[in-house]
Design a protein around this motif. Structure first.
Motif, mmCIF file in Angstrom:
data_model
loop_
_atom_site.group_PDB
_atom_site.id
_atom_site.type_symbol
_atom_site.label_atom_id
_atom_site.label_comp_id
_atom_site.label_asym_id
_atom_site.label_seq_id
_atom_site.Cartn_x
_atom_site.Cartn_y
_atom_site.Cartn_z
ATOM 1 N N GLY A 19 26.350 60.588 39.786
ATOM 2 C CA GLY A 19 25.570 59.367 39.757
ATOM 3 C C GLY A 19 25.011 59.027 38.393
ATOM 4 N N VAL A 20 25.622 59.558 37.346
ATOM 5 C CA VAL A 20 25.190 59.285 35.975
ATOM 6 C C VAL A 20 25.911 58.033 35.484
ATOM 7 C CG1 VAL A 20 25.198 60.146 33.605
ATOM 8 C CG2 VAL A 20 24.715 61.712 35.504
ATOM 9 N N THR A 21 25.149 57.077 34.976
ATOM 10 C CA THR A 21 25.749 55.805 34.555
ATOM 11 C C THR A 21 25.698 55.580 33.046
ATOM 12 O OG1 THR A 21 23.651 54.657 34.921
ATOM 13 C CG2 THR A 21 25.211 54.721 36.756
ATOM 14 N N ASN A 22 24.990 56.455 32.321
ATOM 15 C CA ASN A 22 24.905 56.357 30.862
ATOM 16 C C ASN A 22 25.449 57.626 30.238
ATOM 17 O OD1 ASN A 22 23.487 53.877 30.983
ATOM 18 N ND2 ASN A 22 21.553 54.967 31.246
ATOM 19 N N VAL A 23 26.092 57.490 29.084
ATOM 20 C CA VAL A 23 26.632 58.670 28.406
ATOM 21 C C VAL A 23 26.510 58.491 26.900
ATOM 22 C CG1 VAL A 23 29.000 57.748 28.443
ATOM 23 C CG2 VAL A 23 28.626 60.224 28.243
ATOM 24 N N GLY A 24 26.023 59.533 26.234
ATOM 25 C CA GLY A 24 26.021 59.574 24.779
ATOM 26 C C GLY A 24 27.240 60.343 24.313
ATOM 27 N N LEU A 25 27.988 59.764 23.411
ATOM 28 C CA LEU A 25 29.262 60.359 22.993
ATOM 29 C C LEU A 25 29.188 60.912 21.578
ATOM 30 C CD1 LEU A 25 31.787 57.718 24.404
ATOM 31 C CD2 LEU A 25 31.140 59.935 25.399
ATOM 32 N N TRP A 26 30.022 61.913 21.339
ATOM 33 C CA TRP A 26 30.177 62.486 20.002
ATOM 34 C C TRP A 26 31.516 62.066 19.417
ATOM 35 C CZ3 TRP A 26 27.711 66.433 16.850
ATOM 36 C CH2 TRP A 26 26.354 66.559 17.154
ATOM 37 N N ARG A 27 31.556 61.942 18.108
ATOM 38 C CA ARG A 27 32.715 61.362 17.441
ATOM 39 C C ARG A 27 33.974 62.213 17.595
ATOM 40 N NH1 ARG A 27 31.798 59.958 11.462
ATOM 41 N NH2 ARG A 27 33.685 58.697 11.810
ATOM 42 N N ILE A 212 16.773 71.974 30.412
ATOM 43 C CA ILE A 212 15.471 71.408 30.755
ATOM 44 C C ILE A 212 14.791 72.271 31.823
ATOM 45 C CG2 ILE A 212 14.322 69.429 31.815
ATOM 46 C CD1 ILE A 212 16.496 67.673 30.650
ATOM 47 N N GLY A 213 13.553 72.634 31.542
ATOM 48 C CA GLY A 213 12.795 73.444 32.490
ATOM 49 C C GLY A 213 12.833 74.919 32.224
ATOM 50 N N ASP A 214 13.687 75.369 31.311
ATOM 51 C CA ASP A 214 13.814 76.800 31.041
ATOM 52 C C ASP A 214 12.935 77.285 29.902
ATOM 53 O OD1 ASP A 214 15.643 77.111 33.045
ATOM 54 O OD2 ASP A 214 17.409 77.296 31.743
ATOM 55 N N GLY A 215 12.268 76.368 29.205
ATOM 56 C CA GLY A 215 11.580 76.763 27.990
ATOM 57 C C GLY A 215 10.141 76.302 27.901
ATOM 58 N N ALA A 254 25.756 68.380 36.961
ATOM 59 C CA ALA A 254 24.964 68.199 38.180
ATOM 60 C C ALA A 254 23.615 68.901 38.059
ATOM 61 C CB ALA A 254 25.735 68.728 39.386
ATOM 62 N N GLU A 255 23.616 70.107 37.488
ATOM 63 C CA GLU A 255 22.364 70.838 37.298
ATOM 64 C C GLU A 255 21.434 70.097 36.345
ATOM 65 O OE1 GLU A 255 22.129 75.299 36.481
ATOM 66 O OE2 GLU A 255 21.704 74.442 34.491
ATOM 67 N N THR A 256 22.006 69.570 35.263
ATOM 68 C CA THR A 256 21.197 68.855 34.272
ATOM 69 C C THR A 256 20.575 67.606 34.878
ATOM 70 O OG1 THR A 256 22.602 69.691 32.494
ATOM 71 C CG2 THR A 256 21.235 67.776 31.990
ATOM 72 N N ALA A 257 21.336 66.887 35.672
ATOM 73 C CA ALA A 257 20.794 65.698 36.334
ATOM 74 C C ALA A 257 19.648 66.082 37.271
ATOM 75 C CB ALA A 257 21.897 64.979 37.099
ATOM 76 N N ALA A 258 19.805 67.183 37.992
ATOM 77 C CA ALA A 258 18.750 67.629 38.899
ATOM 78 C C ALA A 258 17.515 68.079 38.131
ATOM 79 C CB ALA A 258 19.268 68.772 39.777
ATOM 80 N N ARG A 259 17.731 68.788 37.020
ATOM 81 C CA ARG A 259 16.600 69.227 36.199
ATOM 82 C C ARG A 259 15.862 68.014 35.606
ATOM 83 N NH1 ARG A 259 16.292 74.537 34.287
ATOM 84 N NH2 ARG A 259 17.435 75.909 35.709
ATOM 85 N N VAL A 261 15.480 65.090 36.953
ATOM 86 C CA VAL A 261 14.613 64.544 38.005
ATOM 87 C C VAL A 261 13.406 65.443 38.206
ATOM 88 C CG1 VAL A 261 14.478 64.014 40.459
ATOM 89 C CG2 VAL A 261 16.496 63.341 39.149
ATOM 90 N N GLU A 262 13.636 66.752 38.238
ATOM 91 C CA GLU A 262 12.561 67.693 38.543
ATOM 92 C C GLU A 262 11.511 67.785 37.443
ATOM 93 O OE1 GLU A 262 11.952 72.486 39.527
ATOM 94 O OE2 GLU A 262 13.965 71.657 39.212
ATOM 95 N N HIS A 263 11.942 67.791 36.205
ATOM 96 C CA HIS A 263 11.028 68.113 35.097
ATOM 97 C C HIS A 263 10.651 66.926 34.219
ATOM 98 C CE1 HIS A 263 11.197 72.463 35.715
ATOM 99 N NE2 HIS A 263 12.502 72.311 35.948
ATOM 100 N N VAL A 264 11.299 65.781 34.434
ATOM 101 C CA VAL A 264 11.031 64.639 33.565
ATOM 102 C C VAL A 264 10.432 63.468 34.344
ATOM 103 C CG1 VAL A 264 11.965 63.058 31.837
ATOM 104 C CG2 VAL A 264 12.924 65.370 32.070
ATOM 105 N N VAL A 265 11.092 63.049 35.379
ATOM 106 C CA VAL A 265 10.712 61.780 36.008
ATOM 107 C C VAL A 265 9.982 61.939 37.334
ATOM 108 C CG1 VAL A 265 12.564 60.526 34.898
ATOM 109 C CG2 VAL A 265 12.956 61.523 37.153
ATOM 110 N N ARG A 266 9.985 63.121 37.915
ATOM 111 C CA ARG A 266 9.316 63.264 39.220
ATOM 112 C C ARG A 266 7.814 63.307 39.048
ATOM 113 N NH1 ARG A 266 11.654 67.696 43.128
ATOM 114 N NH2 ARG A 266 13.233 66.068 43.318
#
Length: 266
Positions: A19-27, A212-215, A254-259, A261-266
């Motif tokens: 369900g990710v709709t944005n992506v940052g790309l590397w060259r 995210i959430g590990d540090g 999938a883990e990053t998306a869940a983290r 939600v859990e640690h940033v926007v919830r």
């Protein structure tokens, strides 16, 4: 970069699944796959390219090397425009071999931006100077704080040059919240990135960004700072981490998306 071992088509599929709709790309992967092909791939998938990373490395002493860097950065601007993003992230470059002149290196960044800023504007692209943690000052980026980044950026119009706010690089700096407010007041927060700080750092330190959430970083606090400064753009997660790269990229995404939600926007 968080899921660098996925091919671009695999990345697109994984974004759909998560369900990710944005992506940052590397060259580098974009160039390997083809810039036009990548633009078509992400466009057909309904993905928005938030930023392209990276330009920069402006600090060489040799005039030919500086000219080559400018040429490469013009190509990076062209690639960003083709991909449909309005932001090119800049990692400015470290000290040239044998040099101890930080001030001179930073002035050469300004010299390059004098040329590159108008070129980027003509292509609808903004430049985002990213300060990197001081441990990278000698070899990767002589811009170590948001204060230094803004002192450079403010020599130019905000629609040409702003900054990247990356939690991994600035969380330790007690001046950073005030500098985020300064950047926001000037319309210069061009992108906001997240990574956690975990220790011990790996040998070489480059690939030590924590999930995210590990540090040690309070992500909600930093989100509060950029939100209060008026930033309402995309939030990127950028993790350089060998342990994450050794895992299945779809699982990591999938883990990053869940983290998030859990640690940033919830």
């Amino acid at each position: 970069m968080t899921v660098k071992h996925l091919s671009l088509p695999e990345l697109v599929d994984a974004c759909r699944e998560s369900g990710v709709t944005n992506v940052g790309l590397w060259r580098e992967p974009v160039q390997t796959y083809g810039v036009e092909r990548t633009a078509e791939l992400v466009r057909d998938a309904g993905l928005t390219v938030t930023t392209l990373c990276r330009g920069g490395f402006f600090t060489a002493l040799d005039p030919d090397e500086r000219a080559a860097a400018l040429a490469d950065n013009r190509r990076a601007v062209d690639e960003a425009a083709t991909l449909g993003t309005d932001t090119l992230v800049l990692v400015s470059g470290g000290l040239p071999a044998g040099s101890k002149d930080l001030h001179g290196a930073r002035e050469r960044i300004a010299d390059a931006l004098t040329v590159l800023g108008p070129y980027a504007e003509d292509h609808g692209v903004k430049l985002a100077i990213e300060p990197l943690h001081p441990m990278y000052a000698s070899d990767r980026c002589v811009v170590s704080t948001l204060t230094q980044a803004l002192d450079l950026a403010e020599r130019f119009p905000a629609h040409q040059v702003g900054v990247t706010v990356d939690t991994y690089h600035i969380w330790w700096d007690d001046q950073a919240p005030a500098q985020i407010a300064r950047a926001g007041a000037g319309g210069r927060i061009h992108t906001f990135q997240l990574a956690d700080w975990t220790t011990p750092l790996p040998e070489g330190v480059l690939n030590g960004r924590g999930q995210i959430g590990d540090g040690a970083i309070d992500m909600r606090e930093w989100l509060g700072h950029v939100t209060a400064a008026g930033y309402a753009g995309a939030i990127e997660v950028e993790l350089f981490n060998d342990a994450l790269w050794a895992r299945d990229g779809r699982e990591v995404l999938a883990e990053t998306a869940a983290r998030f939600v859990e640690h940033v926007v919830r």
